[in-house]
Design a protein around this motif. Structure first.
Motif, PDB file in Angstrom:
ATOM      1  N   VAL A 502       0.835  -1.194   0.000  1.00 30.72           N
ATOM      2  CA  VAL A 502       0.000   0.000   0.000  1.00 30.72           C
ATOM      3  C   VAL A 502       0.874   1.250   0.000  1.00 30.72           C
ATOM      4  N   ALA A 503       0.534   2.186  -0.874  1.00 31.30           N
ATOM      5  CA  ALA A 503       1.159   3.514  -0.865  1.00 31.30           C
ATOM      6  C   ALA A 503       0.191   4.464  -0.182  1.00 31.30           C
ATOM      7  N   LEU A 517      -0.173   1.304  11.300  1.00 30.29           N
ATOM      8  CA  LEU A 517      -1.149   1.097  10.234  1.00 30.29           C
ATOM      9  C   LEU A 517      -1.522  -0.380  10.129  1.00 30.29           C
ATOM     10  N   ARG A 518      -0.522  -1.259  10.234  1.00 25.22           N
ATOM     11  CA  ARG A 518      -0.808  -2.697  10.181  1.00 25.22           C
ATOM     12  C   ARG A 518      -1.682  -3.129  11.359  1.00 25.22           C
ATOM     13  N   GLU A 519      -1.407  -2.575  12.528  1.00 20.77           N
ATOM     14  CA  GLU A 519      -2.216  -2.910  13.709  1.00 20.77           C
ATOM     15  C   GLU A 519      -3.670  -2.465  13.509  1.00 20.77           C
ATOM     16  N   HIS A 520      -3.830  -1.291  12.922  1.00 21.77           N
ATOM     17  CA  HIS A 520      -5.175  -0.787  12.612  1.00 21.77           C
ATOM     18  C   HIS A 520      -5.900  -1.761  11.670  1.00 21.77           C
ATOM     19  N   VAL A 530      -3.625  -7.945   5.441  1.00 17.03           N
ATOM     20  CA  VAL A 530      -2.930  -6.785   6.002  1.00 17.03           C
ATOM     21  C   VAL A 530      -1.678  -6.490   5.162  1.00 17.03           C
ATOM     22  N   PRO A 531      -1.483  -5.245   4.741  1.00 14.37           N
ATOM     23  CA  PRO A 531      -0.325  -4.929   3.886  1.00 14.37           C
ATOM     24  C   PRO A 531       1.004  -5.297   4.553  1.00 14.37           C
ATOM     25  N   ARG A 532       1.822  -6.058   3.809  1.00 15.48           N
ATOM     26  CA  ARG A 532       3.167  -6.344   4.288  1.00 15.48           C
ATOM     27  C   ARG A 532       4.078  -5.152   4.007  1.00 15.48           C
ATOM     28  N   TYR A 533       3.857  -4.532   2.827  1.00 16.54           N
ATOM     29  CA  TYR A 533       4.688  -3.399   2.419  1.00 16.54           C
ATOM     30  C   TYR A 533       3.884  -2.104   2.543  1.00 16.54           C
ATOM     31  N   VAL A 534       4.471  -1.107   3.210  1.00 15.66           N
ATOM     32  CA  VAL A 534       3.821   0.196   3.376  1.00 15.66           C
ATOM     33  C   VAL A 534       4.807   1.290   2.971  1.00 15.66           C
ATOM     34  N   TRP A 535       4.395   2.114   2.038  1.00 13.00           N
ATOM     35  CA  TRP A 535       5.210   3.270   1.634  1.00 13.00           C
ATOM     36  C   TRP A 535       4.462   4.538   2.005  1.00 13.00           C
ATOM     37  N   PHE A 536       5.112   5.451   2.719  1.00 13.53           N
ATOM     38  CA  PHE A 536       4.553   6.761   3.020  1.00 13.53           C
ATOM     39  C   PHE A 536       5.154   7.769   2.037  1.00 13.53           C
TER      40      PHE A 536
END
Length: 561
Positions: A502-503, A517-520, A530-536
């Motif tokens: 997720v971006a 974010l993953r906990e949410h 649940v997204p493994r990869y998170v880009w901000f």
């Protein structure tokens, strides 16, 4: 909820003698559902709007054209085209921003059986060259930005007559717009075939060159009737449920056009529906939420429809609470699924407006479904029921219809399905089977006939044999208060085939970690989703001209490392 009343309203409106009576007609070898009372072509529809003579129609900046003035200009353009060798069945291309001239040219062409080629204003020089070669127009109307691209590859317009719209300076070989409309003239008397192409709109293919979809006159008029029916059926259902009579005279609509006119969202939906009611179209040079708020207040805009992120940006804008939005009665989203949280935010934050959405495609000349008001609030994850001129079913990978309520690819059949793709019989055959259009969307249909789009077939993440639907994960991410934008897509993984990525763009001043974010998400959806990869990201997510997020570009740009 009032689903029994909605079913009664649908039956009344589409049955014998109803305003939207449905009949079966023979169209190019197929038996299709169609509206009995629809005019045969767009020509008859446009000519009928001359009755709105003195009403304001096209607003751009400090310019306003009435219906009478627009008809006079369209008559002049049509006469000029035929005088310069353009014949019914030929094509004319338009490559410009959302200027008033876009609509003038469109109505002129369709009124004499000439197909409008909508050129994507975001196209590069090479993409423009491809589309011009593919569609072979006789005339190209273009503005300064597109002229620069043409000058870089003059070979792309060999044999095409050029007309300049709002050019800063004169150019040899280019006819100024003022010369085209200067001599006036009556609208030529031309009989237009319902199955003739009204326009060629290009669909952004996921790979390779875009495909030119052939939207017919019958299809465009049927889509207009779908739009009118959508409002009428909801209003009648609520009248049956509450006993309250609707106003004797419907208010004249004022629509803010936020997306490009070379797409069905703005052209076939926004412009057609407002024009049919004698309403006003307020046009923007480019989308800007702050500017939109000013226009809503100044022009007393009653409806705004764009991609969902536009409604989100509008209600999140710092000036929203201090702006006069009291004229708004509808804030709609289309072109992408409206996240359920946004439906409820519109209902909550815009006191005068109700949320709405239409799901559709270029390949259906506009909408397939529509839902608004109480029905949308009750089912905020739905796209609504299919319109009366469609048959709809969900199928498995072999094309077999799945049981009611089961998930499958949505196929639709009806009078607003395109004729095909120009010069692409292979693509036409791959997309349309015995009149059934393969939408490429994974969906389910509930007991009330409401369609729920689960995801794009090709955007689905297949993680270790489990289907993860991006729309569900995005809806979950958006439930976190810090999120401004998000886009979910598949990331290649050696072990599982794909993982969920997720971006994310945060609202100003918000702070959030990937762990938080993953906990949410883990509280709301299954662990494998649940997204493994998170880009901000610090800048807005990339979008195409119709406002959809560019998942492929994000996937290519963002490294799992």
């Amino acid at each position: 909820m009032h689903y029994a009343e909605l079913a009664q309203a649908r039956a009344e409106l589409t049955g014998p003698g109803g305003t939207f009576e449905i009949e079966e007609v023979e169209v190019l070898g197929q038996r299709l559902r169609n509206y009995k009372n629809a005019p045969p072509s767009v020509r008859e529809f446009w000519l009928s709007t001359a009755a709105f003579a003195d009403r304001p129609y096209l607003v751009y900046g400090d310019e306003t054209l009435t219906y009478a003035q627009t008809h006079a200009k369209a008559d002049a353009v049509a006469a000029w085209l035929l005088a310069h060798g353009v014949k019914p069945g030929d094509r004319v291309a338009v490559a410009m921003r959302n200027f008033p001239e876009w609509m003038v040219i469109y109505w002129a062409c369709v009124s004499v059986g000439v197909a409008v080629v909508g050129m994507n204003a975001w196209w590069t020089t090479d993409e423009m060259a491809y589309a011009l070669g593919d569609s072979a127009p006789k005339v190209l109307f273009l503005d300064d930005e597109r002229l620069v691209r043409v000058q870089a590859r003059p070979d792309m317009v060999a044999g095409i007559k050029l007309v300049g719209v709002r050019l800063v300076a004169a150019h040899p070989g280019i006819t100024p717009w003022d010369d085209v409309v200067a001599n006036g003239g009556a609208m030529p008397d031309v009989a237009v075939d319902p199955e003739a192409d009204a326009c060629i709109f290009y669909t952004s293919g996921t790979t390779g060159n875009p495909k030119g979809a052939q939207l017919t006159h019958r299809g465009c008029v049927a889509n207009l009737f779908n739009l009118m029916y959508a409002g009428a059926s909801t209003a009648r259902a609520m009248q049956l449920a509450t006993g309250l009579e609707p106003p004797a005279e419907a208010p004249i609509p004022v629509t803010l056009i936020t997306t490009p006119l070379f797409h069905v969202t703005a052209n076939n939906c926004g412009a057609y529906a407002t024009t049919a009611a004698g309403g006003k179209l307020v046009m923007m040079y480019r989308w800007d939420a702050g500017e939109a708020l000013k226009l809503i207040a100044r022009e007393r805009v009653s409806s705004m429809s764009g991609v969902p992120v536009m409604a989100r940006e509008l209600i999140n804008h710092p000036d929203f609470l201090t702006s006069d939005t009291s004229s708004l009665v509808a804030l709609a989203g289309g072109g992408a699924q409206v996240p359920p949280d946004l439906v409820l935010k519109i209902e909550d934050k815009v006191s005068t407006a109700r949320p709405g959405t239409g799901y559709g495609m270029t390949e259906t000349c506009g909408i397939i479904t529509s839902v608004s008001g109480d029905f949308f609030v009750d089912k905020p994850d739905t796209a609504g029921p299919s319109m009366p001129n469609f048959e709809a079913k969900c199928v498995d990978d072999d094309g077999n219809t799945v049981p009611p309520g089961a998930i499958g690819e949505l196929w639709v059949k009806g009078s607003s399905v395109i004729k095909g793709y120009i010069n692409r019989p292979d693509a036409t055959a791959a997309s349309i089977t015995d009149g059934w259009l393969h939408t490429g969307d994974i969906a389910r249909i509930d007991e009330n006939g409401f369609i729920f789009i689960v995801d794009r077939k090709k955007d689905m993440v297949l993680r270790g044999g489990e289907n993860v639907y991006c729309a569900e994960v995005e809806a979950t991410v958006y439930r976190h208060a810090a999120i401004a934008e998000c886009c979910v897509f598949g990331v290649a993984d050696e072990r599982l085939g794909e993982e969920v990525g997720v971006a994310v763009v945060l609202k100003p001043g918000e702070v959030l970690s990937d762990t938080e974010l993953r906990e949410h998400c883990a509280v709301l959806i299954a662990k494998h989703k649940v997204p493994r990869y998170v880009w901000f990201l610090d800048e807005p997510l990339p979008r195409n001209a119709s406002g959809k997020f560019l998942k492929r570009e994000l996937r290519d740009r963002l490294s799992p490392a």
